[in-house]
Design an enzyme around this catalytic site. Sequence first.
Site, PDB file in Angstrom:
ATOM      1  CB  THR A 200      14.451  16.618 -21.130  1.00 48.05           C
ATOM      2  OG1 THR A 200      13.524  15.542 -20.985  1.00 48.05           O
ATOM      3  CG2 THR A 200      14.507  17.037 -22.598  1.00 48.05           C
TER       4      THR A 200
ATOM      5  CB  CYS B  61       8.927  12.181 -22.337  1.00 45.88           C
ATOM      6  SG  CYS B  61       9.707  12.979 -20.926  1.00 45.88           S
TER       7      CYS B  61
END
Length: 378
Positions: free
Chosen positions: A70, A323
């Site tokens: 990320t 996520c």
Amino acid sequence: MIYLDYAATTPMSEEALAVYVESARTYFGNASSLHDVGTAANELLTICRKQLAQLIRGEEKGIYFTSGGTEANVLAIRSLAYAHRHKGKHIITSSVEHASVHAVCAQLEQEGFTVTYVPVDRFGQVDIEALEQALTDETILVSVQHANSEIGTIQPLQQIGELLKEKQIVFHSDCVQTFGKIPIDVKQLHLDSISIASHKIYGPKGVGAVYVNPSVRWHMWLPNTTHESGFRPGTVNVPGIASFTTAALEAEKKRETVQQNITELRRYFVEQIVKKQLPITVFEHPTDQLPNIVGCLVHGFEGQYVMLHCNRHGIAISTGSACQIGKQAPSKTMIAIGKEEDEAKQFIRLSFGMHTTKSEVEAVVSALEQLQKERMSR
């Protein structure tokens, strides 16, 4: 517990774990310190950069370590966008990117950039013609994932890269799901930048990297940053990086054998679904498919219910990208490929790994079969 959620994360390999412990014990120094302890840590980092660069056919100077995939996506896209904003403020990405890419693009839109989200076909592959039509004189950056994290569709990066190279537009790709599973040659694919992560390939969590071609400009995100040549602030995680590199080298060594086994397990799963006539749709690109990711629609049930049913039977699966879990929203990938919202909520994802066995695949098929029998008996 039968674990079939390897696309979310993987257990650490014994080799990676052993290197982590030994590196934490021996190379504990701050790699930026000038004394001998710090120098030893920095020398280990240099070796890791070189080895990771070789795996992607890149250059050692282009490797920057991060806290994971990320952060790698966020730092890569932001640093490249701001470095080239003098040429324009138009960015292109796809409608099926990882949440981290969509999040940073949304933030950049608030900061004055324009973002175009190109569509995909029914298999989840980027529409090249639509991408080409979206290019303007203001386009400075294109970010397209290597493979989708929910259904495993592999994108035609080389075709996109050739188009962008001709127009001198910077090309970034989120390769978190593909690194260690299929070959990545940044030069052949004409990639200027990629993101990779450790915990998808049996390394530790909290470690990743960005590769940026040394000839491509990038902008320092936080002023006066000294670590990682100014690319990322914070003391570098030396033992984590050594363990990540070990896992990457191990994954490359075993790649062909592991992928062949996983491909056979995927084929067996699909065969059993068809044989038992279960009302399940398995998404699969006819040629460009990452075999370890098996995206499905279980018709008649919401994905979260199916996941909990499997969990009760000692099987760990997911309802999409980790996520996005808990947001009670339909799969973005399903919506992007044309599914209605109610149907998109029926999505589940199985993902196989190096430890997955045929008996485990049979167990999840049995659990899904039982789910259908319970429905029929109501």
